[in-house]
Design an enzyme around this catalytic site. Structure first.
Site, PDB file in Angstrom:
ATOM      1  CG  ASN A 134      -1.113  -3.782   5.813  1.00 53.22           C
ATOM      2  OD1 ASN A 134      -2.243  -3.982   5.346  1.00 53.22           O
ATOM      3  ND2 ASN A 134      -0.031  -4.211   5.211  1.00 53.22           N
ATOM      4  CB  SER A 147       2.595  -4.881   3.102  1.00 57.21           C
ATOM      5  OG  SER A 147       2.950  -6.078   3.744  1.00 57.21           O
ATOM      6  CG  HIS A 183       2.014  -0.961   0.749  1.00 50.99           C
ATOM      7  ND1 HIS A 183       1.132  -0.805   1.789  1.00 50.99           N
ATOM      8  CD2 HIS A 183       1.939  -2.274   0.392  1.00 50.99           C
ATOM      9  CE1 HIS A 183       0.556  -1.962   2.050  1.00 50.99           C
ATOM     10  NE2 HIS A 183       1.028  -2.861   1.213  1.00 50.99           N
ATOM     11  CD  GLU A 194      -0.078   2.620   3.189  1.00 54.55           C
ATOM     12  OE1 GLU A 194      -0.585   2.981   4.239  1.00 54.55           O
ATOM     13  OE2 GLU A 194       0.251   1.432   2.992  1.00 54.55           O
TER      14      GLU A 194
END
Ligand SMILES: C[C@H](O)CC(=O)SCCNC(=O)CCNC(=O)[C@H](O)C(C)(C)COP(=O)(O)OP(=O)(O)OC[C@H]1O[C@@H](n2cnc3c(N)ncnc32)[C@H](O)[C@@H]1OP(=O)(O)O
Length: 665
Positions: free
Chosen positions: A461, A390, A411, A423
């Site tokens: 993130n 991540s 991800h 992702e």
């Protein structure tokens, strides 16, 4: 040269006296104005012709009666470029032309009849559908189940017979609009509507249109169907111009746009078949990803390091599936069949014939490097080597291997079998074919993919980090933690930053935080609270939420009362600022991808259009000036990035495409 019409209808009259009107507007037979005007013409022709006794309306493409009103036309209506007489569709066309006609009509429905498509079917005097038909009003997220079904081959002949039955009075001639047999007496109906309003307010406090819908129904019941129809016309026009509608239409197209990646999906590459997938690591993420894959019929090999972990991993997948059985979403038989697609192993020998591997072990760089070296040795040369990391830079993970073109990030978001976002992270060396393959797998497991460039934290993130950091900064300057979570939830997030941090776990938050502190030190807020929590030895310290009063006293900050608006802006403008950096660095291909990433990865309310769309609704100048003001007061954490400052100075929307190709991709 004339403009090519966007769709049409054709009329064909049979020897039986039935006019078959077919809607033709691929791919989903949406109802553009061209289709609607043509439908009206065909209908009037059928009413005029003496050889026509009855009418059947159907659609050209099998499997799609109609995807509803043409959503691309909303923009023109909202901006005033397209003007139609008020009530043209619902009153003039559907009610006065179709429903009130002196010749009966039947809708022959194969596949989807959504929104306006369903309304056309409802204006007809009867509906015949195939067994796979799906009827719904997705504009209100209200799904219906088809009443009965015929086989697709018999659909049109059955619909023709049904239409003739109505002409010859063997079937009732029903105008749905005037039916009252299902209506409760006025007093009871009002009680039901009162309850519905309370439910709508509770479930969607920021949305007006569910309440408007109830008002329209009430008007129809109290003042009669025509009054109801006219209220619907007026309210529809008003809602169409609302920010909510504009935002949701943007999200609809942005979501479909994520799978169009310039320089990748326009190369004519055909996705290769992925027959078998291996997953390394059966923890929370690995087991969730395995669940998502077997649910879409991919055979999966789950590899763990010992029996105990393997058993636990398989147990998690089993529990994920069992929860579906408990909720009635899966039969026991399907459960057994799905679980049989999963095979647990402890060695690399069993993954010699897989087409894709997804590594989902803990976030440890050297462990991942070792795993990728092993994968290169054991997997076939065409195999896609994906990591579910991540935060960690993929170049670092693949540093020790040669097959750089096969390395890609996949991800997922926890729980991976539920959350809709995927992702897809590409490095500068990932081959376009590998991305096309992963896009295809993503689609098959019903995820919305967003293709992003490689960097610490990728897109989601990176946007999440300032969200949590801003929360910490505010509480440490005296804002009440509970107030922050309350205000952010009221804004539309599923939960505030502190409830979320508790859910993710303090340990995970610190681990990801460390990556950001190392990589982006100039804009990391140095929290006082985190070291305080780390020092505190009590076992239950995991929950900052519960222990807030205790830490609040320790922080000794004077209580500051911020307005709701200030809290929303101080939490989200740093997120906008980071989204701008992600966009400017070319990590995201287009701003709309960040809107989808924020909605599907962070839970940003879709009715606000996603982070960049929302920011543009407030204006880059305003956001920049507020960030500048706070950066003077609180430091570099709030400092607007160069991209934001430049766009604010020029008054350019943040979502406008980048002027120069500055892609890292
Ligand atoms: C007056 C009325 O009350 C108001 C209305 O009718 S509003 C419209 C209500 N209808 C909807 O909300 C349905 C929207 N569409 C969908 O949910 C899905 O597209 C679908 C279930 C019909 C088909 O899904 P799927 O087969 O996966 O195809 P999907 O990729 O979504 O769509 C195919 C293409 O059709 C387009 N499309 C789908 N529905 C459309 C619509 N109603 N209007 C215009 N374009 C539409 C998509 O944008 C896409 O275009 P692209 O290929 O250029 O990206």
């Amino acid at each position: 040269m004339g403009i090519t019409p966007k769709g049409r209808t054709v009329i064909e009259v049979g020897a039986d006296g039935v006019a078959l009107i077919t809607i033709i507007n691929p791919p989903v037979n949406s109802l553009s104005f061209d289709v609607l005007y043509s439908l009206k013409d065909s209908y009037e022709q059928a009413l005029r012709r003496n050889d026509v006794k009855a009418i059947v309306i159907t659609a050209g493409a099998k499997g799609k009666f109609s995807g509803g009103f043409d959503i691309t036309a909303f923009g023109g209506l909202q901006g005033g470029q397209v003007v139609t007489p008020p009530g043209f569709i619902s009153v003039e066309m559907l009610t006065d032309t179709v429903e009130a006609a002196r010749k009966p009509s039947v809708a022959a429905i194969d596949g989807l009849a959504l929104g306006g498509g369903l309304e056309i079917a409802m204006a007809c005097h009867a509906r015949i559908s195939t067994s796979s038909a799906q009827l719904g009003l997705p504009e209100l997220q209200l799904g219906l189940i088809p009443g009965f079904g015929v086989s697709p081959d018999e659909l049109i002949s059955t619909a023709r017979r049904c239409a003739l039955d109505i002409v010859e009075r063997r079937r009732p001639w029903v105008a749905t609009l005037y039916r009252t047999d299902k209506l409760e007496p006025l007093g009871e109906a009002r009680e039901i509507l009162k309850f519905a309003r309370a439910q709508a307010r509770k479930q969607a406090p920021n949305l007006k249109h569910p309440l408007v819908c109830i008002d329209v129904i009430e008007e129809g019941i109290v003042s009669g169907p025509r009054a109801g129809l006219w209220k619907e016309v007026e309210d529809f026009e008003r809602l169409l111009r609302s920010e909510t509608c504009k935002s949701l239409v943007h999200i609809f197209f942005a979501q479909r746009g994520t799978s169009k990646v310039p320089g990748i999906t326009d190369l004519g590459l055909v996705p290769r078949r992925v027959n078998k997938v291996a997953i390394l690591g059966g923890g929370l993420m690995g087991s969730g990803i395995a669940t998502a894959l077997i649910l879409s019929n991919y055979p999966v090999i789950l590899k763990e390091v010992n029996e105990k972990f393997l058993e636990a991993g398989i147990g998690r997948v089993r529990a994920n599936l069992q929860s579906r059985v408990k909720k009635g979403k899966m039969s026991q038989e399907k459960f057994e069949k799905t679980l049989s697609l999963l095979k647990g192993v402890l060695d690399y020998e069993s993954i010699r014939d897989v087409d894709m591997v997804i590594e989902a072990v803990i976030e440890n760089v050297s462990l991942k490097q070792q795993i990728f070296a092993d994968l290169e040795k054991y997997c076939p040369p065409h195999c896609i080597l994906a990591s579910n990391t991540s935060t960690i830079d993929l170049n670092l993970i693949g540093e020790k291997i040669k097959s750089q073109d096969r390395i890609v990030g996949a991800h997922f978001f926890s729980p991976a079998h539920v959350m809709p976002l995927l992702e897809i992270v590409r490095t500068q060396r990932t081959s376009p074919q590998v991305i096309v393959d992963l896009l295809d797998v993503g689609k098959k497991i019903r995820k919305t993919p967003v293709v992003v460039g490689n960097c610490t934290g990728f897109a989601v993130n990176r946007m999440f980090f300032p969200y949590t950091q801003a929360g910490l900064l505010l509480v440490e300057r005296g804002t009440d933690l509970y107030q922050i979570d309350r205000v952010i939830t009221k804004f539309g997030m599923p939960m505030g930053p502190f409830r979320l941090a508790d859910l993710v776990g303090f340990g995970v938050a610190i681990a990801t935080g460390t990556q950001f502190i190392e990589n982006f030190p100039e804009r990391t807020y140095k929290s006082l609270l985190i070291p305080m929590m780390q020092e505190d030895k009590r076992a239950d310290l995991q929950s900052l939420y519960l222990l807030w009063p205790l830490f609040q006293a320790k922080l000794l900050a004077k209580l500051v009362k911020l307005s709701d608006k200030d809290i929303v802006e101080m939490i989200f403008f740093p997120v906008v600022n980071e989204a701008c950096r992600v966009f400017a660095e070319g990590i995201a291909v287009k701003a709309a991808d960040l809107d989808i990433a924020s909605v599907m990865g962070m839970g940003f309310p879709p009715y606000r259009g996603g982070i960049m769309f929302w920011a543009d609704s407030l204006g880059s100048k305003y956001i920049c000036s507020r960030l500048e003001e706070w950066s003077k007061q609180y430091g570099g954490f709030f400092k607007p990035c160069a991209f934001l400052a430049e766009r604010a100075a020029k008054g350019t929307p943040l979502s406008s495409p980048l002027e120069r190709a500055k892609s890292r991709l």
